[in-house]
Design an enzyme around this catalytic site. Structure first.
Site, PDB file in Angstrom:
ATOM      1  N   LYS A  90      -1.642  14.297 -27.785  1.00  0.00           N
ATOM      2  CA  LYS A  90      -2.982  13.797 -27.455  1.00  0.00           C
ATOM      3  C   LYS A  90      -3.150  13.771 -25.942  1.00  0.00           C
ATOM      4  O   LYS A  90      -2.354  13.146 -25.226  1.00  0.00           O
ATOM      5  CB  LYS A  90      -3.127  12.398 -28.058  1.00  0.00           C
ATOM      6  CG  LYS A  90      -4.544  11.911 -28.232  1.00  0.00           C
ATOM      7  CD  LYS A  90      -4.518  10.615 -29.026  1.00  0.00           C
ATOM      8  CE  LYS A  90      -5.865   9.980 -29.175  1.00  0.00           C
ATOM      9  NZ  LYS A  90      -5.761   8.632 -29.737  1.00  0.00           N
TER      10      LYS A  90
HETATM   11  C1  E4P Z   1      -8.810   7.198 -31.107  1.00  0.00           C
HETATM   12  O1  E4P Z   1      -7.915   8.000 -31.192  1.00  0.00           O
HETATM   13  C2  E4P Z   1      -8.700   5.917 -30.421  1.00  0.00           C
HETATM   14  O2  E4P Z   1      -7.387   5.441 -30.587  1.00  0.00           O
HETATM   15  C3  E4P Z   1      -9.590   4.850 -30.961  1.00  0.00           C
HETATM   16  O3  E4P Z   1     -10.400   5.311 -32.004  1.00  0.00           O
HETATM   17  C4  E4P Z   1     -10.270   4.013 -29.940  1.00  0.00           C
HETATM   18  O4  E4P Z   1     -11.061   3.044 -30.578  1.00  0.00           O
HETATM   19  P1  E4P Z   1     -11.680   1.792 -29.784  1.00  0.00           P
HETATM   20  O5  E4P Z   1     -12.815   2.291 -28.944  1.00  0.00           O
HETATM   21  O6  E4P Z   1     -12.145   0.874 -30.881  1.00  0.00           O
HETATM   22  O7  E4P Z   1     -10.566   1.228 -28.955  1.00  0.00           O
END
Ligand code: E4P
Length: 222
Positions: A90
């Site tokens: 990622k």
């Molecule tokens: C995605 O990969 C992220 O980990 C996640 O969806 C972030 O979500 P949040 O904005 O609720 O922290």
């Protein structure tokens, strides 16, 4: 639509896997920090849990790099990729992230380009060979922009040009986001455990079940 769980909590991942609905996992540095565990150890544990998830194949596990420069991302991403065959590296939607995406895609290492907030970032990462792109819905809603419009825009661009990158709707905060992503044609939704539980709760299901049991017991005195 595939369903990933957005957590680094092993117990939540196991529970979702046992429900038979889990296709993969996303984590991020904040989620790992919340667990207070060693990053590589936890990634290995997660990869094991999703070895044979809903698809029958090892579910993709997104492992985010902490580095923000190209060299650092490559070093860390390569290290993550050695943990298991189902690791997806990622990377952030930045210029360095884009370059790292191209390097990994040339090496056949799948990537998830995260923190995507506008459709052209999604177009660029698709051109660089990203396997997944993660548009963040909730964080756009937080600043009074419609996150769902981003999903629809990326869907249209990818369809216009036959781009194979999968849209992974992220930052999903509640069941309405989840259903809207499915309607907008996201390929994957990554959802917190709380939301997975919420979608199976309906007052008419609860009251209907209570009545079935009560009627049966009344008639047969069990
Ligand atoms: C995605 O990969 C992220 O980990 C996640 O969806 C972030 O979500 P949040 O904005 O609720 O922290």
């Amino acid at each position: 639509m595939d369903l990933y769980i957005d957590t680094a909590n092993l117990d939540e991942i196991k529970q979702a896997a046992d429900m038979g609905v889990l296709d993969g996992v996303t984590t991020n540095p904040s989620l790992i920090a919340k667990e207070g565990v060693d990053y590589s150890t936890r990634l290995a544990e997660i990869c094991k849990v999703v070895e044979g998830c809903a698809t029958g194949a090892p579910g993709p596990v997104s492992a985010e790099v902490i580095a923000t420069d190209y060299e650092g991302m490559i070093k860390e991403g390569r290290r993550h990729a050695t943990i298991a065959g189902n690791i997806v590296v990622k990377l952030p939607c930045t210029l360095d992230g884009l370059k790292a995406c191209k390097t990994f895609s040339d090496e056949n290492v799948p990537t998830n380009l995260t923190l995507c907030f506008q459709p052209l970032q999604a177009l660029m990462v698709a051109k660089a060979g990203a396997f997944l792109v993660s548009p963040f819905i909730g964080r756009l809603d937080d600043i009074a922009q419609d996150g769902m419009e981003l999903i629809a825009g990326i869907r249209q661009i990818y369809d216009n040009f036959g781009l194979p990158t999968k849209i992974l709707a992220a930052s999903i905060r509640h069941p309405l986001h989840f259903v809207q992503c499915a309607l907008a044609g996201a390929d994957v939704a990554t959802v917190p455990f709380k939301v997975i539980r919420q979608v199976m709760q309906h007052p008419l299901t609860e009251s209907g079940l209570e009545k079935f049991v009560a009627d049966y017991n009344k008639a047969f005195g069990t």
